[in-house]
Scaffold this motif. Structure first.
Motif, PDB file in Angstrom:
ATOM      1  N   GLN A 534       0.813  -1.210   0.000  1.00  3.83           N
ATOM      2  CA  GLN A 534       0.000   0.000   0.000  1.00  3.83           C
ATOM      3  C   GLN A 534       0.851   1.267   0.000  1.00  3.83           C
ATOM      4  O   GLN A 534       0.328   2.371  -0.140  1.00  3.83           O
ATOM      5  N   THR A 535       2.162   1.124   0.175  1.00  2.15           N
ATOM      6  CA  THR A 535       3.060   2.285   0.189  1.00  2.15           C
ATOM      7  C   THR A 535       4.360   1.923  -0.519  1.00  2.15           C
ATOM      8  O   THR A 535       4.617   0.745  -0.835  1.00  2.15           O
ATOM      9  N   LEU A 536       5.171   2.946  -0.739  1.00  3.17           N
ATOM     10  CA  LEU A 536       6.509   2.758  -1.307  1.00  3.17           C
ATOM     11  C   LEU A 536       7.589   2.894  -0.240  1.00  3.17           C
ATOM     12  O   LEU A 536       8.763   3.081  -0.568  1.00  3.17           O
ATOM     13  N   THR A 537       7.212   2.794   1.009  1.00  5.41           N
ATOM     14  CA  THR A 537       8.147   3.098   2.094  1.00  5.41           C
ATOM     15  C   THR A 537       8.795   1.875   2.732  1.00  5.41           C
ATOM     16  O   THR A 537       9.650   2.015   3.605  1.00  5.41           O
ATOM     17  N   GLU A 538       8.401   0.671   2.323  1.00 11.72           N
ATOM     18  CA  GLU A 538       9.063  -0.518   2.855  1.00 11.72           C
ATOM     19  C   GLU A 538      10.522  -0.531   2.406  1.00 11.72           C
ATOM     20  O   GLU A 538      10.823  -0.268   1.245  1.00 11.72           O
ATOM     21  N   GLN A 539      11.419  -0.857   3.332  1.00 13.57           N
ATOM     22  CA  GLN A 539      12.841  -0.749   3.066  1.00 13.57           C
ATOM     23  C   GLN A 539      13.471  -2.109   2.778  1.00 13.57           C
ATOM     24  O   GLN A 539      13.088  -3.124   3.342  1.00 13.57           O
ATOM     25  N   VAL A 540      14.461  -2.098   1.859  1.00 19.29           N
ATOM     26  CA  VAL A 540      15.231  -3.295   1.567  1.00 19.29           C
ATOM     27  C   VAL A 540      16.040  -3.665   2.808  1.00 19.29           C
ATOM     28  O   VAL A 540      16.382  -2.797   3.619  1.00 19.29           O
ATOM     29  N   PHE A 541      16.375  -4.926   2.941  1.00 20.18           N
ATOM     30  CA  PHE A 541      17.058  -5.369   4.161  1.00 20.18           C
ATOM     31  C   PHE A 541      18.366  -4.626   4.399  1.00 20.18           C
ATOM     32  O   PHE A 541      18.783  -4.434   5.537  1.00 20.18           O
ATOM     33  N   TRP A 542      19.022  -4.171   3.324  1.00 18.91           N
ATOM     34  CA  TRP A 542      20.297  -3.462   3.501  1.00 18.91           C
ATOM     35  C   TRP A 542      20.099  -1.965   3.777  1.00 18.91           C
ATOM     36  O   TRP A 542      21.073  -1.266   4.084  1.00 18.91           O
ATOM     37  N   ASP A 543      18.889  -1.481   3.656  1.00 24.26           N
ATOM     38  CA  ASP A 543      18.585  -0.067   3.912  1.00 24.26           C
ATOM     39  C   ASP A 543      18.202   0.087   5.379  1.00 24.26           C
ATOM     40  O   ASP A 543      17.055  -0.104   5.767  1.00 24.26           O
ATOM     41  N   THR A 544      19.175   0.455   6.203  1.00 25.04           N
ATOM     42  CA  THR A 544      18.960   0.583   7.649  1.00 25.04           C
ATOM     43  C   THR A 544      18.845   2.034   8.088  1.00 25.04           C
ATOM     44  O   THR A 544      18.946   2.339   9.280  1.00 25.04           O
ATOM     45  N   ASN A 545      18.633   2.932   7.151  1.00 20.10           N
ATOM     46  CA  ASN A 545      18.499   4.352   7.468  1.00 20.10           C
ATOM     47  C   ASN A 545      17.118   4.656   8.040  1.00 20.10           C
ATOM     48  O   ASN A 545      16.209   3.818   7.982  1.00 20.10           O
ATOM     49  N   PRO A 546      16.934   5.874   8.601  1.00 22.80           N
ATOM     50  CA  PRO A 546      15.617   6.237   9.146  1.00 22.80           C
ATOM     51  C   PRO A 546      14.517   6.103   8.102  1.00 22.80           C
ATOM     52  O   PRO A 546      14.754   6.209   6.898  1.00 22.80           O
ATOM     53  N   ALA A 547      13.320   5.877   8.555  1.00 19.82           N
ATOM     54  CA  ALA A 547      12.181   5.692   7.658  1.00 19.82           C
ATOM     55  C   ALA A 547      11.851   6.985   6.914  1.00 19.82           C
ATOM     56  O   ALA A 547      12.191   8.087   7.357  1.00 19.82           O
ATOM     57  N   SER A 548      11.200   6.852   5.768  1.00 17.65           N
ATOM     58  CA  SER A 548      10.670   8.024   5.074  1.00 17.65           C
ATOM     59  C   SER A 548       9.549   8.613   5.938  1.00 17.65           C
ATOM     60  O   SER A 548       8.889   7.873   6.682  1.00 17.65           O
ATOM     61  N   PRO A 549       9.313   9.922   5.906  1.00 21.43           N
ATOM     62  CA  PRO A 549       9.875  10.887   4.960  1.00 21.43           C
ATOM     63  C   PRO A 549      11.112  11.636   5.462  1.00 21.43           C
ATOM     64  O   PRO A 549      11.589  12.535   4.776  1.00 21.43           O
ATOM     65  N   THR A 550      11.639  11.284   6.631  1.00 26.12           N
ATOM     66  CA  THR A 550      12.780  12.048   7.150  1.00 26.12           C
ATOM     67  C   THR A 550      14.073  11.752   6.404  1.00 26.12           C
ATOM     68  O   THR A 550      15.032  12.518   6.494  1.00 26.12           O
ATOM     69  N   PHE A 551      14.102  10.661   5.682  1.00 24.76           N
ATOM     70  CA  PHE A 551      15.292  10.274   4.909  1.00 24.76           C
ATOM     71  C   PHE A 551      14.822   9.849   3.528  1.00 24.76           C
ATOM     72  O   PHE A 551      13.780   9.191   3.397  1.00 24.76           O
ATOM     73  N   PRO A 552      15.582  10.220   2.480  1.00 21.85           N
ATOM     74  CA  PRO A 552      16.794  11.039   2.430  1.00 21.85           C
ATOM     75  C   PRO A 552      16.477  12.531   2.619  1.00 21.85           C
ATOM     76  O   PRO A 552      15.352  12.965   2.336  1.00 21.85           O
ATOM     77  N   ALA A 553      17.487  13.264   3.012  1.00 15.38           N
ATOM     78  CA  ALA A 553      17.280  14.672   3.376  1.00 15.38           C
ATOM     79  C   ALA A 553      16.798  15.517   2.219  1.00 15.38           C
ATOM     80  O   ALA A 553      15.984  16.426   2.401  1.00 15.38           O
ATOM     81  N   ALA A 554      17.265  15.252   1.011  1.00 18.04           N
ATOM     82  CA  ALA A 554      16.900  16.081  -0.140  1.00 18.04           C
ATOM     83  C   ALA A 554      15.456  15.886  -0.556  1.00 18.04           C
ATOM     84  O   ALA A 554      14.956  16.626  -1.406  1.00 18.04           O
ATOM     85  N   ASN A 555      14.762  14.924   0.012  1.00 17.54           N
ATOM     86  CA  ASN A 555      13.360  14.680  -0.352  1.00 17.54           C
ATOM     87  C   ASN A 555      12.398  15.034   0.763  1.00 17.54           C
ATOM     88  O   ASN A 555      11.272  14.591   0.769  1.00 17.54           O
TER      89      ASN A 555
END
Length: 555
Positions: A534-555
């Motif tokens: 239902q969203t595009l915010t699920e992260q790949v196992f290697w993506d351990t950064n903060p959840a969207s929308p706070t990351f990436p900063a330019a977005n």
């Protein structure tokens, strides 16, 4: 790869013949996939695998480039821009069907053809080790990329519809491990130095040593993505990977316009009687212009010498946004117009299409085989420049140097790889100038001194910078190097969040930045065990950064 023009012509001619049976001899060979597995032609099966893989590389590179501003993205809302249908073709070409591109003599996916090749190879009197090794290598790389784009993929239950009519998805980490296992199997096959028995290898001209290097380089891709420094360094220590331009991995295009059209797809879109049809990304053109990047005349061809709203008067008819007041979230960024005729669009601009086809910047001689920009400011058209004989970069030696910089143990070491990556990239790009025999290279092409000054300046700036400024320099140069073959750009952006200099979306609230894409809708419809995200915010196992929308900063 010296014979790729010849071999890809053979492939496309074969495809044209096989697809033209309605008007020619009906006794022409049918698709090998319409025959029993012990009757199929292994050479055509391998051709199909390669074309399926090549077509997927085009599709994935385009998506990644759009998300990272290397290419222009149309549409303000991320979720609406990337519906479930986006990866239908890629999924089908990986596993079962969907067509493998113009001129493909068959339309069955990589896995299905790999399984048929393995069955044929069970005959003790037949050695298809080369065919199976190539197919396993490409399938393994494709699986890694599916995880990078979706977060999961089908592996353990794939290709077995009798037992698993609704194959389950395996977790990303598991698929990565399985793909590395496939590479081990391919490596064992190549170690036996199998014969090629008439195979057409459109990538490496049947050079097994280069396929071995590619296997190790795909391993490097997996290890840098997952942060496995020790495994990465172990491959590097072995020395058998894509390290020089002669081993670069790319798909070569031709110059035929019809039956079939085997030109670079971007050339075919931009070099038409009615003008260019692609908008170039304002972010990358402005970044290269501000840096005085010597690759800019190869990447883009300008049809005019000024842009409305920048160094020409605003023009509502040609460039509507040139009259607009930039919204607050664009403060400090170029909203509409890049000067000097670098006429493109900013990220997410969804304005209508004005009559600017003979004014907007077009793709250049690298990698699309277009025109070299010698400041002649002519128009695009059929057969101009390199006539479309460009390449689809997939894994270049310059990319590998940037990966080595990512894994470096010190900034000094990273600076060395930055220098090496730029040196290899610019050298490769400059080679393409000769494709445009009508260009005035003597007066406008960058000199050796220009190139040396540029690289020295970038490396000096990197060494002098700190914090985000240092990371932005490295990321900007990596993204610029990836132009034309940018599949890894989205991976890097999700791993690091750099560069932070990327243009904002045209829309102030475009929705969370995509961390993965939706499952292919065709698979969701036909697979009873799969429910669409239902969203595009699920992260790949290697993506351990903060959840969207706070990351990436330019977005």
């Amino acid at each position: 790869m010296k014979n790729l023009f010849k071999y890809i012509s053979i492939v496309f001619i074969a495809g044209a013949l096989l697809n033209s049976c309605e008007t020619t001899d009906l006794d022409l060979r049918v698709s090998p996939n319409d025959l029993a597995s012990d009757q199929a032609d292994p050479n055509l099966l391998l051709t199909s695998v390669q074309l399926a893989y090549g077509t997927n590389q085009q599709a994935l590179s385009d998506i990644s480039a759009e998300l990272t501003r290397i290419d222009y993205m149309f549409g303000r809302d991320y979720f609406n821009n990337y519906p479930g249908s986006v990866l239908n073709g890629t999924w089908g070409r990986t596993y079962s069907s969907n067509g493998n591109g113009v001129g493909d003599p068959v339309s069955i996916g990589i896995l299905t053809n790999l399984q048929t090749l393995e069955t044929l190879n069970e005959d003790p009197e037949t050695d298809l080790g080369f065919h199976v090794g190539v197919a396993k290598t490409l399938y393994a790389h494709q699986l890694l990329q599916l995880v990078d784009f979706i977060g999961e993929a089908t592996f353990s239950q794939a290709g077995n519809p009798g037992e698993f009519p609704a194959p389950a998805l395996d977790g990303g980490a598991e698929v990565y491990a399985s793909a590395l296992g496939l590479l081990d199997e391919a490596e064992s096959l190549f170690a036996a130095n199998p014969t090629t028995i008439g195979a057409v290898d459109i990538f490496y001209d049947e050079d097994i040593s280069k396929w071995r290097k590619l296997i190790n380089t795909i391993r490097l891709k997996a290890y840098y993505t997952t942060g496995n420094v020790s495994a990465f360094n172990q491959v590097i220590a072995g020395g058998n990977f894509i390290e020089s331009a002669e081993d670069d991995f790319f798909l070569q295009y031709g110059t035929s316009e019809l039956q079939p059209d085997n030109r670079h797809p971007d050339f075919a879109s931009d070099y038409t009687p009615s003008g260019a049809n692609i908008y170039q990304s304002n972010w990358i053109m402005e970044t290269m212009l501000n840096n005085d990047d010597p690759r800019i005349r190869y990447y883009f061809y300008r049809q005019v010498d000024a842009t409305p709203g920048a160094d020409a008067p605003p023009n509502e008819e040609d460039l509507n946004c040139s009259l607009a007041v930039p919204p607050p979230h664009y403060n400090g960024f170029t909203y509409c117009s890049v000067p000097n005729g670098y006429w493109g669009r900013s990220h997410g601009n969804d304005e209508g299409t004005p009559p600017d086809n003979f004014k907007r910047a077009a793709v250049g001689v690298y990698p699309a085989g277009g025109r070299f920009d010698d400041s002649s400011f002519g128009n695009v058209g059929l057969g101009l420049g390199g006539a479309g004989a460009g390449i689809e970069p997939i894994i270049m030696s310059s990319y590998v140097d940037f990966w080595r910089g990512i894994m470096a143990s010190s900034d000094a070491e990273r600076a060395n790889f930055l220098e090496s990556g730029l040196t290899k990239s610019i050298a490769k790009v400059r080679e393409f100038g000769s494709l445009d025999v009508s260009a005035d290279l003597a007066s406008t092409a960058p000199t050796d001194e220009d190139v040396e000054d540029y690289i020295d300046g970038i490396v000096d700036a990197f060494n002098s910078a700190t914090g985000d400024a240092k990371e932005n320099i490295y990321a900007e140069q990596y993204f610029t190097t990836l132009y034309g073959g940018a599949t890894e750009a989205w991976v890097y952006y999700r791993l690091t969040g750099f560069p932070t200099t990327l243009l904002p979306n045209w829309e102030a609230n475009p929705g969370p930045f995509p961390r993965t894409l939706l499952y292919p809708q065709n698979e969701v419809v036909t697979n009873s065990g799969l429910t669409q995200k239902q969203t595009l915010t699920e992260q790949v196992f290697w993506d351990t950064n903060p959840a969207s929308p706070t990351f990436p900063a330019a977005n």
